[in-house]
Design a protein around this motif. Structure first.
Motif, PDB file in Angstrom:
ATOM      1  N   ASP A 120       0.814  -1.222   0.000  1.00 11.89           N
ATOM      2  CA  ASP A 120       0.000   0.000   0.000  1.00 11.89           C
ATOM      3  C   ASP A 120       0.843   1.265   0.000  1.00 11.89           C
ATOM      4  OD1 ASP A 120      -2.311  -1.465  -0.007  1.00 11.89           O
ATOM      5  OD2 ASP A 120      -2.653  -1.337   2.146  1.00 11.89           O
ATOM      6  N   ARG A 121       1.895   1.307   0.809  1.00  9.63           N
ATOM      7  CA  ARG A 121       2.709   2.512   0.887  1.00  9.63           C
ATOM      8  C   ARG A 121       3.543   2.711  -0.365  1.00  9.63           C
ATOM      9  NH1 ARG A 121       5.846   2.472   6.503  1.00  9.63           N
ATOM     10  NH2 ARG A 121       6.252   0.329   5.822  1.00  9.63           N
ATOM     11  N   ALA A 122       4.095   1.637  -0.904  1.00 13.56           N
ATOM     12  CA  ALA A 122       4.909   1.742  -2.112  1.00 13.56           C
ATOM     13  C   ALA A 122       4.057   2.052  -3.333  1.00 13.56           C
ATOM     14  CB  ALA A 122       5.682   0.449  -2.334  1.00 13.56           C
ATOM     15  N   ARG A 123       2.794   1.618  -3.315  1.00 10.79           N
ATOM     16  CA  ARG A 123       1.928   1.776  -4.481  1.00 10.79           C
ATOM     17  C   ARG A 123       1.751   3.238  -4.887  1.00 10.79           C
ATOM     18  NH1 ARG A 123      -3.182  -0.482  -2.818  1.00 10.79           N
ATOM     19  NH2 ARG A 123      -2.147  -2.499  -3.132  1.00 10.79           N
ATOM     20  N   GLU A 124       1.630   4.122  -3.910  1.00  8.22           N
ATOM     21  CA  GLU A 124       1.397   5.535  -4.222  1.00  8.22           C
ATOM     22  C   GLU A 124       2.501   6.114  -5.096  1.00  8.22           C
ATOM     23  OE1 GLU A 124      -1.143   9.047  -3.484  1.00  8.22           O
ATOM     24  OE2 GLU A 124      -1.359   6.879  -3.561  1.00  8.22           O
TER      25      GLU A 124
END
Length: 261
Positions: free
Chosen positions: A162-166
């Motif tokens: 989730d954090r890397a996706r942005e």
């Protein structure tokens, strides 16, 4: 007030779509099935006449092979890169792409990465090679650009966290999606790709440009309004893909919200 900013994307290789390209990914023998996980320098979206050299994945690169397979036996006698062969390869590359990234199709289509198909050389084809390869590519740096963005060392599971996706979701800095610069959503931006609409099943015939645009605009208007929290005044855009992309397996359009979040 509702304002629509329309973005048409018809040609293969444009923002958020797959593209086809020539080249083997190697300067050596290309009769054998390519290896997955190998990195390349493609440099341009329109790389049909360019053989992509293999490079170390720890060095700068803009493509990584995530799938390679043989054409179905029914296509063994087809001509080199025939429409049927191109469509079969594109359908497979598109279907496997989200799984490689660790996400669903909608999120994959709203990311900064896309994919390309590559083929053996004509000589290798005449010698019996019937494979195709699928590369993750960095996507064009801007909507009207042909230059590709650099990739990380490994693209497997790129959108799973989730954090890397942005960092890899697609936003645009500029007055419109078609006139602005594509940026990661972690940077300042004016537009964000927020949803997609499914327009047909895999076996469905192309709906025609008019119907695709009408369905896309209607869905994106309501979808973006909901995503923004039902404001009275908002702007939205959409990217739709024409018959060529449809024949390559794409059945979706992308909705954009005018937002800095």
């Amino acid at each position: 007030m509702l304002r629509a900013a329309i973005t048409a994307s018809i040609a293969a290789g444009t923002l958020l779509s797959g593209c086809t390209a020539g080249g083997t990914g190697s300067s050596g023998d290309d009769t054998a099935l390519p290896k997955t996980g190998v990195c390349h320098r493609v440099e341009k979206v329109d790389a049909e006449a360019v053989t992509a050299p293999e490079v170390s994945c720890s060095s700068e690169h803009d493509a990584q092979t995530y799938y390679a397979g043989a054409l179905a036996s029914a296509l063994a006698e087809t001509s080199y890169r025939s429409r049927a062969a191109e469509a079969a390869a594109a359908t497979t590359c598109g279907a496997v792409f989200p799984d490689h990234l660790g996400t669903d199709l909608s999120t994959a289509m709203r990311s900064l990465v896309t994919w390309r198909v590559f083929w053996p050389s004509r000589k290798a084809w005449s010698d019996g090679a019937r494979w195709f390869g699928c590369d993750v590519i960095g996507g064009p740096r801007a909507p009207l650009s042909q230059d590709l963005a650099a990739l990380p060392e490994d693209t497997e599971g790129l959108l799973a966290d989730d954090r890397a996706r942005e960092r890899w979701l697609a936003c645009v800095d500029g007055p419109s999606v078609s006139e602005g610069s594509k940026v990661p959503c972690t940077r300042a931006h004016d537009w964000r790709a927020v949803t997609t609409i499914k327009l047909g099943e895999p076996t469905a015939d192309y709906l025609g440009d008019t119907e695709v645009v009408a369905r896309t605009e209607d869905f994106c208007a309501s979808s973006v309004k909901a995503w923004l929290g039902y404001p009275d005044d908002f702007e939205f855009g959409y990217t739709w893909f024409g018959k060529g992309a449809w024949e390559g397996g794409n059945r979706r359009s992308v909705c954009w919200a005018k937002t800095n979040r």
